[in-house]
Write a protein that holds these residues in place. Structure first.
Motif, PDB file in Angstrom:
ATOM      1  N   LYS A   1       3.628  -0.804   0.344  1.00 44.23           N
ATOM      2  CA  LYS A   1       4.963  -0.950   0.959  1.00 44.23           C
ATOM      3  C   LYS A   1       5.147  -2.350   1.519  1.00 44.23           C
ATOM      4  CE  LYS A   1       5.731   3.890   2.197  1.00 44.23           C
ATOM      5  NZ  LYS A   1       4.676   4.755   2.765  1.00 44.23           N
ATOM      6  N   GLN A   2       4.051  -2.925   2.001  1.00 41.29           N
ATOM      7  CA  GLN A   2       4.115  -4.256   2.585  1.00 41.29           C
ATOM      8  C   GLN A   2       4.455  -5.293   1.500  1.00 41.29           C
ATOM      9  OE1 GLN A   2       0.364  -5.415   4.263  1.00 41.29           O
ATOM     10  NE2 GLN A   2       1.162  -7.271   5.208  1.00 41.29           N
TER      11      GLN A   2
ATOM     12  N   ASP B   1       0.393   1.896   2.468  1.00 41.38           N
ATOM     13  CA  ASP B   1       0.934   0.954   3.459  1.00 41.38           C
ATOM     14  C   ASP B   1       0.927  -0.465   2.887  1.00 41.38           C
ATOM     15  OD1 ASP B   1       1.314   2.964   5.193  1.00 41.38           O
ATOM     16  OD2 ASP B   1      -0.427   2.546   6.480  1.00 41.38           O
TER      17      ASP B   1
END
Length: 946
Positions: free
Chosen positions: A241-242, A238
């Motif tokens: 992806k950020q 996550d």
């Protein structure tokens, strides 16, 4: 946790001057202004001083850098009047020149600097702890009105034109006030150049590729072998992806190690072979943990517990380390080699030494231009320089010779013959090798027959009028010969025209300018005929690497002809409109370098990782049959494979992210070996740690390769947009999560990425990504292919050339003058500048170059007498000439391709070509200037944040 950043506040966002009361709400009105330490004394951003009469305050918050706060800034749509430098109206404290550095101050850090009210000094004072040098001068920066209403459209001038805005015309943003790649390079040289860099710490960021230092392997692979886009991976997918920072490693497994560094040790465990983890098959390395008194070890990659083989057993010391730790390379070093056993060999038989086959196109043009004679003459001396192992008397490599036009001619050069014998194969549809014995020979044994042959070839075809050629059957013939001899090897093919003769792999001229900027443009980069893909597969399966030397004077379809070279780990060379006098030195130098290169043959590479992430994508001069094995018919010292990683679970911050690259290959003496490179990276749940350890040069290598791979399947416009978008995303994420709070209108760049925009703009302007009718399709396909196998140092120079002011040479010292930024503004009429990008080299001379400099370099009295026809400098016996020659040789020695020198006189026609390399300026093909691109990225960031 915040970190050192770089703040640029464009004046289109400045609050109106003269509001007064600057410190309202920000601490006491007369608090002294402190300039904190910048984390790294060599950081290149000086915080500007406010104008007279301002005493802004420094607001400190725990763990945050001091940020120079001003009043709330209006939204970026409002147009502001830019103040000229030295104006009496004080601008807001945080925007003195539209840029201020964000110093990194730990909460309790000692703050050096200038206490009390700042003296009214228009010049920038030198900050303590900061090297003197070109800082950023307090000038009013302005993005100019051209941004108003503009759409993101890259490349090109920004459409929308100057909007009709009230108020006076603004000045352009001053180029000195935006991050300089040269400054970053020079700062790193100043702080880390000439020192020893020991690889004993996981996740440490190495010196830049442009910095000369001595690398000591102490447990992690040298950055010469592996560089990463960041040395701290985000702990979760996550988070990855950020941030959208690509997690990748650029691996150059056979990189050259300078003489003052230790060569790789070779470990030989005899018939038992290398020790490997039973579960994941990783090789013994410093990441294995010995337990139970040394009888077992836990694999650092998959955590499996393995027994230690009895012959390898050793006791542990008081800290749980084996007592022979430092005596075994595989326990204490990041890189080493193993001698492989028969299990690692083709058909379980020991390999034979490799062979080099020289295949010469003897069609009319090559005979006529003198090229065939040139090649034959050169080979007579060059064959004595075939690579060999240090301890060997002579090279074990065997050689063979083929000539061709519409048919193939094989030569028997067996040592017992008085004269070479020629055998013709005219059935090019089904190629076979007409002789086994006598085709591949040891040069030392067959020297007289081979020399005889090389003397005869130019005469044999002197009267030819055959202009058509074949190509695919030539490669097929080479593969068949290596297959028959049961060895791996390289084909050296010298070819000059589109293969139009009736034969497999026949090509037509399909160059079509109408396809530019359409969805079909991608077909220009794909091969015409499927037969080339099948041929490449066959080559790789048989360890046959193809080196292609092209001498075209028109379109030859590099995308098709170069495909086999690309897939087999070969090198492509191209000499347009080859002229014997002008281009021989460049070609012969390339040929010599290539033949002498240390190379691994019939290679296969595997990249293993610790749990939580894995290698998902590979870019390079490679072939992949499945998702894990990188196959290379050969891999030389200049070839790099860029590997992208993705999470498949959370990463553990304590154990980090471990990578092991293993290359199984046959050495030049015919020994099967394994070359192992290990590197450990950190992991963190803090985005700031990931940004802090990024390496821009490795990032841009990754972006170039992934974009150049994407153009085979996506429209160019889309690929360009993705690059701009990704740049904005990475910077916006930093801005949102890591930077101190500040007005949205400020452009804030992470310190480790502050020159990413300039490199990204250079990539977007490269001829590969710009579809313009003036740029030949072959040139674009050629550049695309070269970049796909480049290492980090080569992409860095290729995208941002080196520009040296040679009029300021210091003849008394050994130093090279510091480079200047690649922009026309940096040139001077009275100067001479050398520009090199690894493929091209220019010597630019200003119209008022001093006559003594001209005399010293060219042996002519004045600027008017300089001939631009010359492709090299005359050998002159004077200090200036000798010094420049040594600089040229030094630059040349570090790059795989020989650069032909082009002499350019200011205001003469060839200057147009030279200007394309001034990458910070607007390109004649419509690419944006660095300043404009920075605005464009800033606008994107603002949109993402709002």
């Amino acid at each position: 946790m915040s970190q050192q950043g770089y703040v640029a506040a464009p004046p289109y966002s400045q609050s109106q001057p003269g509001i007064g009361g600057f410190s309202a709400g920000f601490g006491p009105p007369n608090s002294s202004l402190h300039y904190g330490h910048y984390g790294d004394p060599n950081s290149s951003y000086s915080a500007p001083q406010p104008g007279p009469g301002i005493t802004p305050s420094t607001r400190m918050s725990s763990g945050h850098p001091a940020s120079f706060q001003g009043p709330q800034l209006p939204p970026p749509t409002q147009q502001q009047v830019a103040l000229p430098p030295g104006s009496q109206v004080p601008p807001p404290a945080n925007n003195v020149n539209g840029l201020c550095a964000q110093p990194s101050l730990p909460p309790m850090a000692r703050q050096d600097g200038i206490p009390g009210p700042v003296p009214p000094n228009p010049n920038l004072q030198q900050l303590s702890g900061q090297p003197p040098g070109p800082g950023y001068h307090p000038q009013q920066a302005s993005y100019g009105p051209q941004m108003a209403g503009s759409q993101l459209s890259y490349p090109g001038a920004f459409p929308g034109g100057p909007a009709q805005l009230p108020g006076p015309q603004q000045k352009k943003l001053d180029p000195d006030s935006i991050p300089s790649p040269i400054q970053v390079i020079e700062n790193d040289k100043a702080s880390r150049g000439g020192q020893i860099y020991a690889t004993n710490t996981r996740g440490q960021v190495p010196p830049l590729v442009t910095t000369d230092c001595i690398i000591q392997d102490q447990g992690h692979a040298s950055p010469r072998y592996i560089r990463c886009t960041t040395y701290c991976f985000p702990s979760s997918s996550d988070m990855a992806k950020q941030a959208r920072i690509p997690l990748a490693a650029v691996i150059q497994p056979f990189a050259i190690v300078p003489p003052n560094e230790t060569p790789l040790y070779v470990v030989n465990h005899g018939e038992t072979g290398p020790i490997r983890c039973n579960r994941c098959k990783a090789y013994m390395c410093p990441f294995m943990q010995f337990i139970e008194g040394g009888r077992r070890y836990q694999c650092g990659f998959c955590n499996c517990i393995n027994d230690v083989p009895p012959f390898f057993f050793q006791h542990l010391d008081h800290i749980g380390r084996r007592v022979d730790h430092y005596e075994r390379p595989e326990l204490s070093l990041g890189s080493y080699e193993y001698v492989a056993t028969l299990d690692y060999c083709r058909n379980n038989k020991p390999p034979k030494p490799p062979a080099y086959i020289f295949m010469i196109d003897v069609s009319y043009r090559n005979i006529n231009s003198g090229l065939v004679k040139l090649i034959c003459d050169e080979l007579k001396t060059l064959l004595d320089k075939l690579p060999r192992e240090e301890q060997e008397e002579s090279s074990a490599i065997q050689v063979g010779f083929v000539t061709y036009n519409k048919v193939l001619h094989f030569f028997n050069v067996k040592s017992s013959l008085a004269q070479p014998q020629m055998m013709v194969v005219s059935d090019v549809g089904e190629v076979f090798v007409p002789l086994l014995d006598g085709f591949l020979v040891n040069f030392q044994e067959s020297r007289s027959v081979v020399t005889n042959l090389l003397d005869q070839i130019p005469e044999m075809f002197a009267d030819t009028n055959e202009s058509e050629t074949i190509f695919a059957p030539v490669i097929q013939a080479g593969v068949e010969a290596l297959k028959a001899a049961e060895c791996a090897g390289k084909l050296f093919i010298f070819h000059s025209s589109l293969p139009t003769a009736e034969a497999p792999g026949k090509l037509r001229n399909r160059d079509d300018k109408k396809l530019l900027n359409t969805d079909k443009e991608k077909t220009l980069f794909q091969p015409q005929a499927n037969s080339y893909e099948a041929l490449a597969r066959d080559c790789v399966a048989n360890g046959c690497c193809v080196n292609l030397f092209l001498f075209p004077n028109q379109y030859v379809d590099v995308a098709s002809m170069g495909l086999v070279t690309m897939y087999t780990g070969g090198t492509l060379y191209k000499y347009n409109n080859f002229q014997l006098n002008a281009d021989s030195p460049q070609f012969l130098s390339d040929l010599r370098k290539d033949i002498e290169k240390k190379t691994g043959f019939d290679a296969i590479m595997r990249v293993r990782t610790s749990t939580g992430f894995r290698a998902t994508d590979f870019f390079g001069a490679i072939y992949m049959n499945n998702t894990t094995d990188v196959e290379m018919a050969a891999v030389d010292c200049d070839k790099a494979v860029t590997v992208e990683f993705k999470h498949d679970d959370k990463l553990n911050e304590d154990s980090g992210a471990l990578i092991q690259c293993a290359v199984l290959y046959t050495s030049i003496s015919g020994q099967r070996r394994l070359r192992i490179h290990n590197i450990g990276l950190n992991c963190s749940s803090q985005l700031a740690d990931v940004y802090k350890t990024c390496e821009t040069d490795a990032l841009i290598n990754f972006f170039a390769k992934s974009a150049f791979k994407a153009i085979l399947s996506q429209p160019l416009k889309m690929v360009r947009e993705i690059l701009v978008n990704q740049t904005a995303h990475m910077l916006a994420c930093y801005r949102k999560n890591c930077a101190s709070p500040s007005a949205i209108s400020q452009l804030i760049l992470p310190d480790a990425m502050k020159v990413l925009p300039v490199y990204m703009n250079c990539l977007l302007k490269s001829c590969v990504l710009v579809g313009r009718p003036e740029i030949p399709t072959d040139e674009r396909a050629y550049h695309r292919q070269l970049v796909m196998s480049m290492g980090v140092a080569d992409t860095q120079l290729f995208l941002y050339p080196q520009l040296l002011p040679i009029h300021s040479l210091d003849l008394k010292s050994d130093t090279v003058p510091a480079a200047v930024r690649c922009s026309e503004e940096r040139l001077s009429e009275g100067g001479a500048f050398l520009l090199a990008n690894g493929l091209s080299m220019f010597l630019w001379l200003g119209v008022s170059t001093p006559p003594e400099l001209i005399q010293g370099l060219f042996n002519v009295p004045s600027f008017a007498h300089i001939s631009t026809e010359a492709t090299s400098l005359p050998d002159l016996d004077n200090p200036f000439s000798k010094k420049l020659k040594s600089i040229l040789e030094h630059i040349q020695s570090q790059k795989p391709y020989t650069m032909k020198l082009i002499i350019v006189k200011q205001r003469e026609q060839p200057e147009v070509l030279f200007r394309q390399f001034l990458v910070e300026d607007k390109s004649i093909y419509g690419g944006a200037s660095y300043v404009d691109f920075l605005c464009c990225v800033h606008k994107e960031i603002c949109q993402l944040l709002s």
